[in-house]
Design an enzyme around this catalytic site. Structure first.
Site, PDB file in Angstrom:
ATOM      1  N   ASN A  92       2.908  -0.676   6.716  1.00  0.00           N
ATOM      2  CA  ASN A  92       3.845  -1.585   6.056  1.00  0.00           C
ATOM      3  C   ASN A  92       3.067  -2.729   5.415  1.00  0.00           C
ATOM      4  OD1 ASN A  92       5.936  -3.263   5.272  1.00  0.00           O
ATOM      5  ND2 ASN A  92       6.400  -3.970   7.348  1.00  0.00           N
ATOM      6  N   HIS A 129      13.779  -4.075   9.707  1.00  0.00           N
ATOM      7  CA  HIS A 129      12.552  -4.715  10.165  1.00  0.00           C
ATOM      8  C   HIS A 129      12.893  -6.112  10.675  1.00  0.00           C
ATOM      9  CE1 HIS A 129       8.595  -6.628  10.080  1.00  0.00           C
ATOM     10  NE2 HIS A 129       8.080  -5.411  10.131  1.00  0.00           N
ATOM     11  N   GLU A 158      11.676  -8.876  10.222  1.00  0.00           N
ATOM     12  CA  GLU A 158      11.652  -9.931   9.208  1.00  0.00           C
ATOM     13  C   GLU A 158      12.915  -9.898   8.359  1.00  0.00           C
ATOM     14  OE1 GLU A 158       7.908  -8.901   7.524  1.00  0.00           O
ATOM     15  OE2 GLU A 158       6.834  -9.615   9.307  1.00  0.00           O
ATOM     16  N   GLU A 198       9.270  -2.492  17.716  1.00  0.00           N
ATOM     17  CA  GLU A 198       8.375  -3.582  17.330  1.00  0.00           C
ATOM     18  C   GLU A 198       8.795  -4.854  18.071  1.00  0.00           C
ATOM     19  OE1 GLU A 198       8.712  -4.449  13.123  1.00  0.00           O
ATOM     20  OE2 GLU A 198      10.816  -4.934  13.376  1.00  0.00           O
ATOM     21  N   GLY A 234       1.995  -9.805  14.358  1.00  0.00           N
ATOM     22  CA  GLY A 234       1.126 -10.813  13.764  1.00  0.00           C
ATOM     23  C   GLY A 234       0.481 -11.755  14.754  1.00  0.00           C
TER      24      GLY A 234
END
Length: 264
Positions: A13, A105, A107, A175, A181
């Site tokens: 991604n 996702h 985000e 996830e 991150g």
């Protein structure tokens, strides 16, 4: 080496990185690197998920050079067409020969307020256009402290499963938001435990065949140095890779996890 019943998927991604010229250069380098390392795609599938503006360029390159690399988009509209400015239809992605599309996702959920119901509508839209949705589920650090690791992703997954058929093909990506991150992924044991619970959820809703067929990925600070440990889990069928997928050599090394996976 651990034997997986399902073909592993290593998905990159790119998020909001790289213009179409940079995308071409990265895919070319990735293809060369995989070839130089004698990568065999019989048991591992590699796919990239560029920004929308890069998709045509990457698709043309994959087709022209007959690259054994899958193509996915990072999102799609729940609508097929119409007055929805800025939205991208699954029909457009299908016409670009996309194989996959990310849905939900973390985000998108955080930045755009996407609910489980919106994610279900997007999964249904993907399926209408013969795209394989990669449904992302996961918990925040706050969720982890309050209800544990599995509760939120199980709820997110259940909402979608109850709105589709047992015959529909999806990929699930676990996830943990707290790992994305951060440089600190879930441990291999944590990833396996949640992925096992997600597979049990599929079994409870759609039966054994769907549970055994569906690939479940782990995403969150995946690197070549930790992928082998993560892939030792019987229920971890691949990885959704973020930042490391922007480095062709690192991503190629992740795709070759089989060289490093061992059994105790």
């Amino acid at each position: 080496m651990v034997e997986h019943a399902r073909k592993a998927l290593i998905a990159g991604n790119w998020k909001m990185n790289l213009d179409h010229l940079q995308a071409i250069a990265l895919v070319q380098k990735l293809a060369w690197t995989l070839k130089d390392r004698n990568f065999q795609s019989t048991t591992v599938e590699v796919a990239v998920f560029p920004p929308f503006t890069d998709l045509r360029s990457v698709q043309t390159l994959i087709a022209a050079d007959k690259l054994d690399i899958g193509l996915g988009a990072q999102d799609l509209s729940r609508h097929d067409s119409g007055a929805h400015t800025g939205e991208v239809s699954g029909a457009f992605l299908s016409a670009l020969a996309c194989d996959y599309v990310l849905v939900g996702h973390s985000e998108r959920r955080a930045d755009h307020g996407e609910t489980d119901e919106v994610c279900l509508a997007k999964v249904q839209a993907a399926l209408r256009h013969k795209l394989t949705p990669v449904l992302c589920v996961g918990e925040t650090a706050e969720d982890l402290e309050k209800v544990g690791a599995a509760a939120v992703p199980v709820s997110q997954l259940t909402t979608v499963l109850e709105g589709i058929s047992a015959d529909d093909e999806i990929v699930v990506a676990y996830e943990p938001v707290w790992a994305i991150g951060s440089g600190t992924p879930a441990t291999a044991e944590q990833a396996e435990e949640v992925c096992s619970t997600l597979r049990d959820t599929i079994r409870n809703v759609h039966g054994d065949e769907a549970a055994e067929r569906t690939r479940i990925l782990y995403g969150g600070s995946v690197k070549s140095s930790n992928i082998a440990g993560l892939m030792r889990g019987a229920n971890v069928d691949g990885a959704l890779v973020g930042g490391a997928s922007l480095d062709a050599e690192e991503f190629a090394a992740i795709a070759q996890f089989e060289k490093h996976v061992t059994v105790d």
